[in-house]
Enzyme design. Structure first.
Site, mmCIF file in Angstrom:
data_model
loop_
_atom_site.group_PDB
_atom_site.id
_atom_site.type_symbol
_atom_site.label_atom_id
_atom_site.label_comp_id
_atom_site.label_asym_id
_atom_site.label_seq_id
_atom_site.Cartn_x
_atom_site.Cartn_y
_atom_site.Cartn_z
ATOM 1 N N GLN A 9 -40.247 -1.415 20.864
ATOM 2 C CA GLN A 9 -39.536 -0.199 20.483
ATOM 3 C C GLN A 9 -38.085 -0.526 20.135
ATOM 4 O O GLN A 9 -37.443 -1.331 20.802
ATOM 5 C CB GLN A 9 -39.585 0.793 21.637
ATOM 6 N N SER A 87 -42.341 -6.178 25.178
ATOM 7 C CA SER A 87 -42.560 -4.841 25.722
ATOM 8 C C SER A 87 -43.760 -4.183 25.034
ATOM 9 O O SER A 87 -44.889 -4.626 25.197
ATOM 10 C CB SER A 87 -41.279 -4.007 25.574
ATOM 11 N N LEU A 88 -43.547 -3.129 24.253
ATOM 12 C CA LEU A 88 -44.634 -2.512 23.489
ATOM 13 C C LEU A 88 -45.428 -3.552 22.712
ATOM 14 O O LEU A 88 -46.660 -3.468 22.602
ATOM 15 C CB LEU A 88 -44.055 -1.482 22.513
ATOM 16 N N ARG A 112 -48.989 5.551 26.784
ATOM 17 C CA ARG A 112 -47.825 4.844 27.329
ATOM 18 C C ARG A 112 -46.528 5.497 26.851
ATOM 19 O O ARG A 112 -45.603 5.734 27.636
ATOM 20 C CB ARG A 112 -47.854 3.376 26.894
ATOM 21 N N HIS A 194 -38.378 -0.515 31.897
ATOM 22 C CA HIS A 194 -38.547 -1.770 32.653
ATOM 23 C C HIS A 194 -37.673 -1.817 33.908
ATOM 24 O O HIS A 194 -37.126 -2.856 34.263
ATOM 25 C CB HIS A 194 -38.288 -2.977 31.744
ATOM 26 N N GLN A 243 -45.648 -4.245 34.028
ATOM 27 C CA GLN A 243 -44.679 -4.420 32.943
ATOM 28 C C GLN A 243 -43.725 -3.249 32.814
ATOM 29 O O GLN A 243 -42.551 -3.406 32.478
ATOM 30 C CB GLN A 243 -45.432 -4.623 31.623
#
Length: 390
Positions: A9, A87-88, A112, A194, A243
């Site tokens: 993102q 991440s994503l 998510r 996170h 995560q």
């Protein structure tokens, strides 16, 4: 050895889908829109920066855009030995390797994004990039702030992201500057990703991740959580859940890939941020693929790497580059009888049919073997055969 990396993102850009509208890989957008129940094509082509900033839009568009680029790259016969995503992007990597199905990936990313959006509203937070300070000193700055603030991303040497409450990030930013940080930049995000602020999203997503039941893969994916390569599907339920509230260990992941023998890093998707991080962290070559025009550059880049390797081998035999022909759709595969091992294949050569659709090679080379078998039901983009370039 090549690794595909997939952005997270923040990499989304207004109009990032427009260059792809006339490309064959655009069909993924229509499929994704049907699965998600949203007009992703409009988001990719017409949404402005403010609309794309919404976590629910940013994650879905980045995920679909990256898979569209991957599809185009695989159509020209290039694949990787490892994958990783920031991440994503980790969900993209898992979908790219088959640990998650395409529909499963769309559904999980949608859930998510919604969970993280709601968690951000419930516990407002922010993030900031700390530049020019060692990792351990950034941790010290967060500790000295004595507030709700943590390291969220270890991106590259001298580039660490912190996240937490607005007050906590302000305090840690001031401490980081006192410790010698060259610059601290606020990031335009809607939550403290996170960090423990995402605990509600983690709890909400845990059941959906388990239900997806990730599969074992031939191509390993390096995890954000532990910076280790994983190819066992059962391990991903806990990793993806953790995560959300754990720091992204991207710098460590890049070093893991380099230690595994990866020499080339190709970032697939919008932006180009990960290529810069790879340059700062590894000794490998990097390239960013975001538009159809970049595909020719990728072929030249791969060929240049092969030439360099050949010169280093000093007379040893260099095997030709292996490339895959993938299915143009879903249906029953029927190979042509006159395609045998060693047959010379030109660009556009028909090697079989999926239903009524012709399976045409996107590149030239020597036919090696079919991967799909006669009368097998195959899905869109499933590998059908492999060739070696001449």
């Amino acid at each position: 050895m090549l690794a595909f990396t997939f952005p997270g993102q923040g990499s989304q850009r207004p109009g990032m889908g427009r260059p792809w509208q006339d490309h064959e890989s655009w069909e993924l957008v229509d499929e994704a829109s049907e699965v998600a129940g949203r007009d992703i094509a409009s988001l990719l082509c017409d949404a402005d920066a403010e609309e794309l900033k919404d976590t629910r839009n940013a994650q879905l568009t980045t995920f679909v855009s990256s898979l569209m680029v991957l599809d185009a790259v695989q159509r020209i016969g290039i694949d990787a030995s490892f994958c990783a995503g920031h991440s994503l992007g980790e969900y993209t990597a898992l979908t790219a390797t088959g640990a998650l199905g395409f529909d499963e990936g769309i559904q999980l990313v949608s859930e998510r994004a919604a969970a993280m959006h709601d968690a951000g509203l419930a516990r407002p937070g922010t993030m900031a990039a700390v530049l020019g300070l060692d990792d351990d000193q950034v941790v010290v700055a967060c500790n000295l702030a004595d507030s709700d603030v943590w390291v969220a991303n270890y991106n590259a040497p001298g580039q660490v992201v912190i996240a937490g409450s607005p007050a906590g990030v302000d305090k840690a930013s001031a401490q980081a500057k006192e410790l010698g940080a060259k610059r601290v930049m606020s990031l335009p995000v809607s939550g403290a990703f996170h960090t423990p602020f995402m605990a509600a999203a983690r709890d909400r997503l845990r059941e959906a991740i388990a239900a997806a039941d990730p599969r074992d893969t031939d191509v390993p994916v390096v995890s954000n959580v532990d910076a280790k390569a994983h190819d066992v599907g059962a391990e991903w339920a806990n990793l993806l859940s953790a995560q959300l509230s754990s720091p992204v260990r991207w710098r460590q992941s890049l070093l893991t890939l380099q230690s595994a023998g990866v020499t080339d890093f190709a970032e697939l998707g919008p932006g180009g941020v990960l290529s810069g991080m790879a340059k700062r962290t590894t000794d490998g070559r990097t390239i960013s693929i975001a538009t159809p025009d970049d595909l020719d550059k990728l072929l030249e880049w791969v060929d240049a790497g092969t030439t360099t390797l050949a010169s280093q081998l000093e007379g040893e035999h260099l095997f030709a580059v292996e490339r895959l022909v993938v299915s143009p759709g879903t249906g029953i595969f029927t190979p042509l009888d006159d395609i045998a091992e060693g047959t010379a294949i030109d660009v556009g050569t028909v090697i079989g049919h999926v239903g009524d659709a012709e399976v045409r090679s996107s590149f030239s080379g020597q036919f090696q073997s079919f991967i799909a078998v006669d009368t097998e039901r195959v899905t869109l983009r499933q590998p059908i055969a492999w060739l070696r370039s001449s």
